[in-house]
Scaffold this motif. Structure first.
Motif, PDB file in Angstrom:
ATOM      1  N   GLU A   8      95.358   3.958  62.307  1.00  0.00           N
ATOM      2  CA  GLU A   8      96.389   3.914  63.340  1.00  0.00           C
ATOM      3  C   GLU A   8      96.462   5.231  64.092  1.00  0.00           C
ATOM      4  N   ASN A   9      97.096   5.135  65.289  1.00  0.00           N
ATOM      5  CA  ASN A   9      97.383   6.337  66.065  1.00  0.00           C
ATOM      6  C   ASN A   9      96.112   7.120  66.388  1.00  0.00           C
ATOM      7  N   CYS A  10      95.223   6.470  67.124  1.00  0.00           N
ATOM      8  CA  CYS A  10      93.984   7.147  67.512  1.00  0.00           C
ATOM      9  C   CYS A  10      93.612   6.779  68.945  1.00  0.00           C
ATOM     10  N   ARG A  11      92.683   7.547  69.491  1.00  0.00           N
ATOM     11  CA  ARG A  11      92.067   7.231  70.782  1.00  0.00           C
ATOM     12  C   ARG A  11      90.625   6.866  70.466  1.00  0.00           C
ATOM     13  N   VAL A  12      90.177   5.746  70.990  1.00  0.00           N
ATOM     14  CA  VAL A  12      88.850   5.268  70.587  1.00  0.00           C
ATOM     15  C   VAL A  12      87.910   5.216  71.785  1.00  0.00           C
ATOM     16  N   ALA A  13      86.789   5.932  71.682  1.00  0.00           N
ATOM     17  CA  ALA A  13      85.692   5.780  72.653  1.00  0.00           C
ATOM     18  C   ALA A  13      84.835   4.634  72.107  1.00  0.00           C
ATOM     19  N   THR A  14      85.164   3.417  72.548  1.00  0.00           N
ATOM     20  CA  THR A  14      84.459   2.257  71.970  1.00  0.00           C
ATOM     21  C   THR A  14      83.011   2.189  72.428  1.00  0.00           C
ATOM     22  N   GLY A  26      96.187   5.065  72.264  1.00  0.00           N
ATOM     23  CA  GLY A  26      97.215   4.420  71.439  1.00  0.00           C
ATOM     24  C   GLY A  26      96.625   3.268  70.649  1.00  0.00           C
ATOM     25  N   ALA A  27      95.461   3.499  70.090  1.00  0.00           N
ATOM     26  CA  ALA A  27      94.675   2.413  69.503  1.00  0.00           C
ATOM     27  C   ALA A  27      94.855   2.290  67.995  1.00  0.00           C
ATOM     28  N   ALA A  28      94.384   1.172  67.491  1.00  0.00           N
ATOM     29  CA  ALA A  28      94.269   0.966  66.041  1.00  0.00           C
ATOM     30  C   ALA A  28      92.953   0.237  65.796  1.00  0.00           C
ATOM     31  N   ILE A  29      92.401   0.481  64.621  1.00  0.00           N
ATOM     32  CA  ILE A  29      91.153  -0.187  64.230  1.00  0.00           C
ATOM     33  C   ILE A  29      91.372  -0.825  62.859  1.00  0.00           C
ATOM     34  N   GLY A  30      91.142  -2.118  62.763  1.00  0.00           N
ATOM     35  CA  GLY A  30      91.201  -2.791  61.466  1.00  0.00           C
ATOM     36  C   GLY A  30      89.805  -2.878  60.870  1.00  0.00           C
ATOM     37  N   VAL A  31      89.696  -2.535  59.583  1.00  0.00           N
ATOM     38  CA  VAL A  31      88.401  -2.590  58.896  1.00  0.00           C
ATOM     39  C   VAL A  31      88.535  -3.528  57.705  1.00  0.00           C
ATOM     40  N   SER A  32      87.603  -4.460  57.583  1.00  0.00           N
ATOM     41  CA  SER A  32      87.578  -5.308  56.388  1.00  0.00           C
ATOM     42  C   SER A  32      86.157  -5.337  55.856  1.00  0.00           C
ATOM     43  N   GLY A  33      86.011  -5.023  54.589  1.00  0.00           N
ATOM     44  CA  GLY A  33      84.670  -4.918  54.019  1.00  0.00           C
ATOM     45  C   GLY A  33      83.901  -3.838  54.764  1.00  0.00           C
ATOM     46  N   ASP A  34      82.679  -4.167  55.193  1.00  0.00           N
ATOM     47  CA  ASP A  34      81.875  -3.157  55.892  1.00  0.00           C
ATOM     48  C   ASP A  34      81.881  -3.361  57.403  1.00  0.00           C
ATOM     49  N   LEU A  56      95.697   8.665  62.109  1.00  0.00           N
ATOM     50  CA  LEU A  56      94.646   9.593  62.571  1.00  0.00           C
ATOM     51  C   LEU A  56      95.185  10.660  63.532  1.00  0.00           C
ATOM     52  N   GLN A  57      96.501  10.707  63.690  1.00  0.00           N
ATOM     53  CA  GLN A  57      97.159  11.790  64.437  1.00  0.00           C
ATOM     54  C   GLN A  57      96.590  11.967  65.846  1.00  0.00           C
ATOM     55  N   ASN A  58      96.385  10.823  66.479  1.00  0.00           N
ATOM     56  CA  ASN A  58      95.927  10.794  67.880  1.00  0.00           C
ATOM     57  C   ASN A  58      94.526  11.383  68.085  1.00  0.00           C
ATOM     58  N   ARG A  59      93.740  11.466  67.013  1.00  0.00           N
ATOM     59  CA  ARG A  59      92.376  11.983  67.161  1.00  0.00           C
ATOM     60  C   ARG A  59      91.478  10.947  67.837  1.00  0.00           C
ATOM     61  N   TRP A  60      90.353  11.428  68.355  1.00  0.00           N
ATOM     62  CA  TRP A  60      89.348  10.549  68.951  1.00  0.00           C
ATOM     63  C   TRP A  60      88.458   9.951  67.866  1.00  0.00           C
ATOM     64  N   VAL A  61      88.095   8.681  68.075  1.00  0.00           N
ATOM     65  CA  VAL A  61      87.146   7.995  67.190  1.00  0.00           C
ATOM     66  C   VAL A  61      85.993   7.492  68.054  1.00  0.00           C
ATOM     67  N   THR A  62      84.783   7.654  67.556  1.00  0.00           N
ATOM     68  CA  THR A  62      83.606   7.086  68.245  1.00  0.00           C
ATOM     69  C   THR A  62      82.840   6.219  67.241  1.00  0.00           C
ATOM     70  N   PRO A  63      81.888   5.432  67.742  1.00  0.00           N
ATOM     71  CA  PRO A  63      80.986   4.773  66.804  1.00  0.00           C
ATOM     72  C   PRO A  63      80.217   5.840  66.007  1.00  0.00           C
ATOM     73  N   GLY A  64      79.736   5.516  64.840  1.00  0.00           N
ATOM     74  CA  GLY A  64      78.838   6.407  64.114  1.00  0.00           C
ATOM     75  C   GLY A  64      77.660   6.748  65.009  1.00  0.00           C
ATOM     76  N   LEU A  65      77.158   7.971  64.886  1.00  0.00           N
ATOM     77  CA  LEU A  65      76.049   8.380  65.746  1.00  0.00           C
ATOM     78  C   LEU A  65      74.725   7.812  65.201  1.00  0.00           C
ATOM     79  N   ILE A  66      73.820   7.539  66.123  1.00  0.00           N
ATOM     80  CA  ILE A  66      72.532   6.942  65.773  1.00  0.00           C
ATOM     81  C   ILE A  66      71.417   7.857  66.260  1.00  0.00           C
ATOM     82  N   ASP A  67      70.624   8.363  65.333  1.00  0.00           N
ATOM     83  CA  ASP A  67      69.467   9.181  65.702  1.00  0.00           C
ATOM     84  C   ASP A  67      68.258   8.248  65.714  1.00  0.00           C
ATOM     85  N   CYS A  68      67.845   7.816  66.915  1.00  0.00           N
ATOM     86  CA  CYS A  68      66.909   6.690  67.021  1.00  0.00           C
ATOM     87  C   CYS A  68      65.443   7.096  67.082  1.00  0.00           C
TER      88      CYS A  68
END
Ligand code: DI6
Ligand code: FE
Length: 407
Positions: A8-14, A26-34, A56-68
């Motif tokens: 809860e309480n995050c900014r998400v770079a989707t 003002g985002a939230a992310i629900g996680v179930s399993g993986d 998450l105290q209004n922190r930014w969230v991004t997808p996990g990084l991918i080194d391709c």
């Protein structure tokens, strides 16, 4: 609705299309399993049950990084050649004099599988600490059936032992092994008739790559390898136009390659062909930097044509001993004139496309892998702005914290 975990309480770079960075405040992310089970504005989520909640105290969230694009599994290192290059020898001269890739081949052939895993782990750790959750690892320092297999097995083992998903690419056509001197077509025959079919049968190959270059394999030889991969149903990628223009980008596109990589010398026909086939341009500023190249890949051409661009470390002992993917974001902006948003797309959504895993990775969307990084930054551009440092505050891979958020 009920989740295993609600962030809860995050900014998400989707990193989806639409708004810059696909951002949601003002985002939230629900996680179930993986998997990601919900993403949106927190206020649109009511009556929710969650076994656990994290603010998450209004922190930014991004997808996990991918080194391709990496060559992380190998024996030895080549710091000595770094010193030679500083005294004036070129990368190509060193390669022609029996150094370069071939010297790493000797060290790799001499290493046990456990030694390969152990040395690669040391290089993988700093990448994971920065939020890398998917890494591609190429073979190509074995150049015989046994050692190529050992490298790819080491890559699989790394994926089992460490919190990262590994995509293994067979790059047996990377250089000519010394025992095939002046018989490069015979070596290509070994790659096509034995190495790829056998290792494919053993389930060790997710993609096939070739180093198409004057100091490596010709376009005609590349076609022979790609024809075999195609027959076996294995996706292809190509090291193309790093040191010279051999029309490799167009060749890659003709085979529907996932990606063409390096591309400093790519021409307009290659760009147009890549746009048509949806082949991703993987750009490697670490190699550009370490080889002190001056020719910049045709970024504006890719942009105009709508070719997706990814960036990666190319981590390898010769041309890019890079252990930081975040540093590549900075270099992509400074050397290649990427925007910070393009850089971040280059290590998330477009990197996933370059690996053919964009249905399951690369963005924060429902149904995708719960690979997430929480950052101590005020705006996403900071990920490209800082030169060194590591602002990751928490990292989740496949639904599990590998670095716990602290209160
Ligand atoms: N291009 C590269 O940059 C690496 N391989 C390739 O095909 C270099 C590999 C090395 O020098 O060991
Ligand atoms: Fe490479």
């Amino acid at each position: 609705m009920s989740f295993d975990l609600l962030l809860e309480n995050c900014r998400v770079a989707t990193m989806t299309e639409g708004a810059p960075y696909g951002a949601i405040e003002g985002a939230a992310i629900g996680v179930s399993g993986d998997k990601i089970a919900w993403i949106g504005k927190r206020k649109d989520l009511d009556g929710t049950a969650a076994q656990q909640r994290v603010d998450l105290q209004n922190r930014w969230v991004t997808p996990g990084l991918i080194d391709c694009h990496t060559h992380l599994v190998y024996g030895g290192d080549r710091a000595n050649e770094f010193e030679m290059r500083l005294k004036g020898a070129t990368y190509e001269e060193i390669a022609r004099a029996g150094g370069g890739i071939v010297s790493t081949v000797e060290a790799t052939r001499a290493a046990s599988q456990a030694e390969l895993v152990q040395s690669a782990q040391k290089r993988l750790k700093p990448l994971l600490a920065e939020g890398v959750t998917v890494v591609e690892i190429k073979s190509g320092y074995g150049l015989d059936l046994e050692t190529e297999g050992r490298q790819l097995r080491a890559a699989r083992t790394l994926g089992e032992q460490m919190p990262v998903s590994v995509r293994a690419t067979c790059l047996a056509a990377h250089a000519l092994p010394p025992e095939f001197k002046d018989r490069s077509d015979d070596y290509v025959a070994l790659v096509c008739d034995r190495i790829i079919p056998v290792l494919h049968q053993q389930g060790l190959i997710d993609a096939v790559d070739v180093f198409c270059e004057k100091i490596a394999f010709s376009p005609a030889q590349t076609r022979r390898v790609f024809d075999v991969a195609k027959k076996l149903g294995i996706p292809v990628k190509l090291h193309a136009e790093q040191l010279s223009d051999l029309n490799g980008a167009a060749l890659a596109a003709e085979y529907g390659a996932l990606s063409a990589e390096h591309l400093e010398w790519a021409n307009d026909a290659g760009i147009a062909a890549m746009a048509k086939s949806g082949t991703v341009a993987v750009l490697l500023p670490g190699a550009f930097y370490a080889l002190r190249e001056t020719r910049i890949p045709p970024i504006e051409g890719f942009r105009k044509a709508g070719v997706a661009m990814a960036i990666a470390t190319d981590s390898n002992p010769g041309s890019s001993p890079a252990l930081s993917l975040l540093l590549m974001l900075s270099m992509a902006c400074t050397f290649f004139r990427f925007t910070p948003e393009e850089s971040l797309r280059g290590v998330t959504v477009n990197a996933a496309r370059a690996l053919g895993i964009d249905k399951s990775h690369g963005t924060v969307e429902v149904g995708k892998a719960a690979d997430l990084v929480v950052w101590d930054i005020e705006r996403p551009a900071e990920l490209s702005y800082w030169i060194g440092g590591n602002p990751s505050a928490a990292i989740m891979q496949a639904g599990r914290w590998t670095k716990e958020p602290c209160a």
